[in-house]
Scaffold this motif. Structure first.
Motif, PDB file in Angstrom:
ATOM      1  N   UNK A  65       0.943  -1.249   0.091  1.00 24.65           N
ATOM      2  CA  UNK A  65      -0.004  -0.019  -0.016  1.00 24.65           C
ATOM      3  C   UNK A  65       0.880   1.229  -0.080  1.00 24.65           C
ATOM      4  N   UNK A  66       2.101   1.151   0.742  1.00 25.77           N
ATOM      5  CA  UNK A  66       2.937   2.325   0.446  1.00 25.77           C
ATOM      6  C   UNK A  66       3.582   2.969  -0.775  1.00 25.77           C
ATOM      7  N   UNK A  67       3.163   2.040  -1.778  1.00 25.65           N
ATOM      8  CA  UNK A  67       3.557   2.087  -3.090  1.00 25.65           C
ATOM      9  C   UNK A  67       2.395   2.376  -3.873  1.00 25.65           C
ATOM     10  N   UNK A  68       1.076   2.809  -3.211  1.00 29.82           N
ATOM     11  CA  UNK A  68      -0.184   3.260  -3.875  1.00 29.82           C
ATOM     12  C   UNK A  68      -0.653   1.935  -4.496  1.00 29.82           C
ATOM     13  N   UNK A  69      -0.713   0.997  -3.846  1.00 33.28           N
ATOM     14  CA  UNK A  69      -1.102  -0.381  -4.873  1.00 33.28           C
ATOM     15  C   UNK A  69      -1.548  -1.452  -3.602  1.00 33.28           C
ATOM     16  N   UNK A  70      -2.267  -2.137  -3.697  1.00 38.19           N
ATOM     17  CA  UNK A  70      -2.694  -3.561  -3.085  1.00 38.19           C
ATOM     18  C   UNK A  70      -2.481  -4.608  -3.821  1.00 38.19           C
TER      19      UNK A  70
ATOM     20  N   UNK B 235     -12.317  -7.274   0.376  1.00 38.35           N
ATOM     21  CA  UNK B 235     -11.840  -6.289  -0.330  1.00 38.35           C
ATOM     22  C   UNK B 235     -13.066  -4.762  -0.186  1.00 38.35           C
ATOM     23  N   UNK B 236     -14.156  -5.176   0.073  1.00 40.84           N
ATOM     24  CA  UNK B 236     -14.805  -3.980   0.496  1.00 40.84           C
ATOM     25  C   UNK B 236     -14.511  -3.328   1.912  1.00 40.84           C
TER      26      UNK B 236
ATOM     27  N   UNK C  47     -11.748  -1.137   1.257  1.00 41.97           N
ATOM     28  CA  UNK C  47     -12.009   0.131   0.333  1.00 41.97           C
ATOM     29  C   UNK C  47     -12.735   0.944   1.458  1.00 41.97           C
ATOM     30  N   UNK C  48     -13.619   0.544   2.615  1.00 48.43           N
ATOM     31  CA  UNK C  48     -14.104   1.497   3.568  1.00 48.43           C
ATOM     32  C   UNK C  48     -13.005   2.169   4.388  1.00 48.43           C
ATOM     33  N   UNK C  49     -11.918   1.173   4.613  1.00 44.35           N
ATOM     34  CA  UNK C  49     -10.972   1.773   5.492  1.00 44.35           C
ATOM     35  C   UNK C  49     -10.051   2.941   5.095  1.00 44.35           C
ATOM     36  N   UNK C  50      -9.958   2.692   3.831  1.00 38.39           N
ATOM     37  CA  UNK C  50      -9.013   3.503   2.878  1.00 38.39           C
ATOM     38  C   UNK C  50      -9.680   4.968   2.435  1.00 38.39           C
ATOM     39  N   UNK C  51     -10.947   4.738   1.928  1.00 39.51           N
ATOM     40  CA  UNK C  51     -11.507   5.954   1.418  1.00 39.51           C
ATOM     41  C   UNK C  51     -12.661   6.516   2.127  1.00 39.51           C
ATOM     42  N   UNK C  52     -12.940   6.133   3.214  1.00 39.08           N
ATOM     43  CA  UNK C  52     -13.928   6.715   3.998  1.00 39.08           C
ATOM     44  C   UNK C  52     -15.314   6.557   3.455  1.00 39.08           C
ATOM     45  N   UNK C  53     -15.856   5.586   2.900  1.00 44.03           N
ATOM     46  CA  UNK C  53     -16.911   5.315   1.848  1.00 44.03           C
ATOM     47  C   UNK C  53     -17.590   4.130   2.822  1.00 44.03           C
ATOM     48  N   UNK C  54     -18.902   4.029   2.604  1.00 46.48           N
ATOM     49  CA  UNK C  54     -19.474   2.910   3.002  1.00 46.48           C
ATOM     50  C   UNK C  54     -19.819   1.808   1.659  1.00 46.48           C
ATOM     51  N   UNK C  55     -19.545   0.577   1.920  1.00 47.75           N
ATOM     52  CA  UNK C  55     -19.521  -0.241   0.533  1.00 47.75           C
ATOM     53  C   UNK C  55     -20.853  -1.373   0.941  1.00 47.75           C
ATOM     54  N   UNK C  56     -21.721  -1.330   0.057  1.00 49.41           N
ATOM     55  CA  UNK C  56     -22.999  -2.151   0.415  1.00 49.41           C
ATOM     56  C   UNK C  56     -22.842  -3.366  -0.900  1.00 49.41           C
ATOM     57  N   UNK C  57     -22.939  -4.427  -0.489  1.00 48.68           N
ATOM     58  CA  UNK C  57     -22.873  -5.800  -1.531  1.00 48.68           C
ATOM     59  C   UNK C  57     -24.365  -6.146  -1.480  1.00 48.68           C
ATOM     60  N   UNK C  58     -25.178  -5.954  -2.545  1.00 54.27           N
ATOM     61  CA  UNK C  58     -26.815  -6.420  -2.786  1.00 54.27           C
ATOM     62  C   UNK C  58     -26.905  -7.591  -3.118  1.00 54.27           C
ATOM     63  N   UNK C  59     -25.858  -8.185  -4.011  1.00 58.84           N
ATOM     64  CA  UNK C  59     -26.090  -9.324  -4.628  1.00 58.84           C
ATOM     65  C   UNK C  59     -24.945 -10.329  -3.946  1.00 58.84           C
ATOM     66  N   UNK C  60     -25.414 -11.279  -3.193  1.00 59.47           N
ATOM     67  CA  UNK C  60     -24.161 -12.067  -2.367  1.00 59.47           C
ATOM     68  C   UNK C  60     -23.811 -13.072  -3.566  1.00 59.47           C
ATOM     69  N   UNK C  61     -24.299 -13.259  -4.607  1.00 56.53           N
ATOM     70  CA  UNK C  61     -23.640 -14.364  -5.462  1.00 56.53           C
ATOM     71  C   UNK C  61     -22.354 -13.899  -6.179  1.00 56.53           C
TER      72      UNK C  61
END
Length: 359
Positions: A286-291, A301-302, A305-319
């Motif tokens: 991550x210190x090289x701007x990549x995962x 992964x969600x 993303x939440x931890x890094x970008x301060x957004x809430x991620x909702x997965x509506x289709x569990x498949x």
């Protein structure tokens, strides 16, 4: 064939060009190498076309100019809305792409994500400079403490009073005293990568090497001179040792010695500890701007993303949660990352100011 007037989209739809990208032989290699020698000004156009062909590698037989143009427009649209999180951004695969999703395997998705994300970064022509500690940062200083903070998506490098270097990940805070003696100590909330400088003892009482301590809400990390990664998020601390040696002090006064290549996870509520061998570079990429993703679930992964970008991620289709995701993910631009996921996993992704919906 006269390719001088071809655009990148037209090249990416040309059968001979596509064959060279996907199944090169001596004849096509010679032709395109000589053509580039005589048309050096077309080098960027050829590279853009090559990357677009790679993006469509699972739809090789249907590479039409219209499909290539559609892909280019979607990438360009993603870049235009970047930096405007208040607007709603729809990142949706085409109907044909969505229909073919069910024929994909987890392995195919893992392979594609590497080429796809690399191509998106190239095509976007975006460069994001990592902030130096003295620039664009929130720094609070008092007579007693100095505090460095990063915001959503930010990575900052700073030098501590003893010359040690710290790379602070997004949404993290590092606090320390302005004056250091023999005992060097910092407090971390979030995640950081430390390269600790060895310092000799400065007093008769302390004749050895100066101790360096990282305090988190879960545990204490004690080192002398080494490189390691510490993450303290979601009621869980994760320590990965790259080089040297460190000692962990748990709240129960349990002491754990770590060797290079080892990872220790400690869950505060359950007081559960796990120690295992890993590839350290995976956890500090991550210190090289990549995962570097290694068989991550969509939920994992969600969460990242939440931890890094301060957004809430909702997965509506569990498949879409089945199967692991592997590859190298560039993290400088959230919109590009989401566009890559939408195209690779064949899902619909909607982003508003502080929420991402995957369905």
């Amino acid at each position: 064939m006269n390719y001088e007037s071809y655009t990148a989209s037209e090249l990416a739809a040309d059968p001979y060009f596509v064959q060279w990208v996907k199944q090169p032989d001596n004849e096509s290699d010679v032709f395109w190498s000589e053509w580039l020698l005589h048309h050096f000004d077309k080098k960027e156009t050829v590279e853009e076309a090559r990357q677009m062909v790679l993006l469509l590698q699972f739809n090789w037989d249907s590479n039409t100019e219209e499909r290539v143009d559609d892909l280019w427009q979607r990438i360009s649209a993603t870049n235009r809305v970047s930096g405007k999180p208040a607007e709603q951004v729809l990142l949706t695969p085409t109907t044909e792409d969505r229909h073919s999703w069910y024929n994909w395997s987890g392995v195919a998705a893992s392979i594609l994500i590497i080429a796809l994300l690399s191509a998106l970064i190239f095509l976007s022509q975006r460069t994001v400079k990592i902030n130096e500690p003295e620039q664009n940062q929130e720094l609070a200083a008092t007579d007693r403490l100095i505090r460095y903070q990063t915001g959503a998506g930010e990575i900052k490098t700073l030098t501590l009073p003893d010359g040690s270097e710290v790379v602070l990940n997004a949404n993290s805070t590092l606090t320390f005293k302005p004056q250091w003696g023999f005992d060097r100590e910092v407090w971390l909330s979030g995640e950081a990568y430390f390269s600790v400088k060895k310092i000799a003892g400065a007093s008769k009482r302390n004749s050895g090497m100066a101790k360096f301590t990282v305090q988190t809400s879960s545990l204490q990390v004690q080192v002398i001179g080494t490189a390691f990664n510490v993450s303290d998020r979601r009621q869980q601390a994760v320590v990965v040792l790259n080089s040297g040696s460190i000692k962990l002090q748990l709240p129960s006064d349990t002491t754990i010695l770590m060797e290079p290549g080892e990872l220790v996870t400690y869950e505060r509520e359950q007081q559960k500890l796990v120690k295992k061998e890993v590839k350290p570079e995976t956890y500090s990429a991550w210190k090289n701007s990549e995962w570097i993703l290694d068989n991550l679930t969509l939920e994992e992964l969600a969460a990242r993303i939440e931890e890094t970008y301060s957004v809430k991620v909702e997965i509506r289709n569990q498949q879409h949660s089945n199967g692991g995701i592997s590859g190298v993910v560039p993290t400088k631009n959230l919109n590009i990352l989401l566009e890559a996921l939408a195209t690779t996993l064949k899902v619909k992704v909607t982003r508003t100011q502080n929420k991402v919906i995957i369905e």
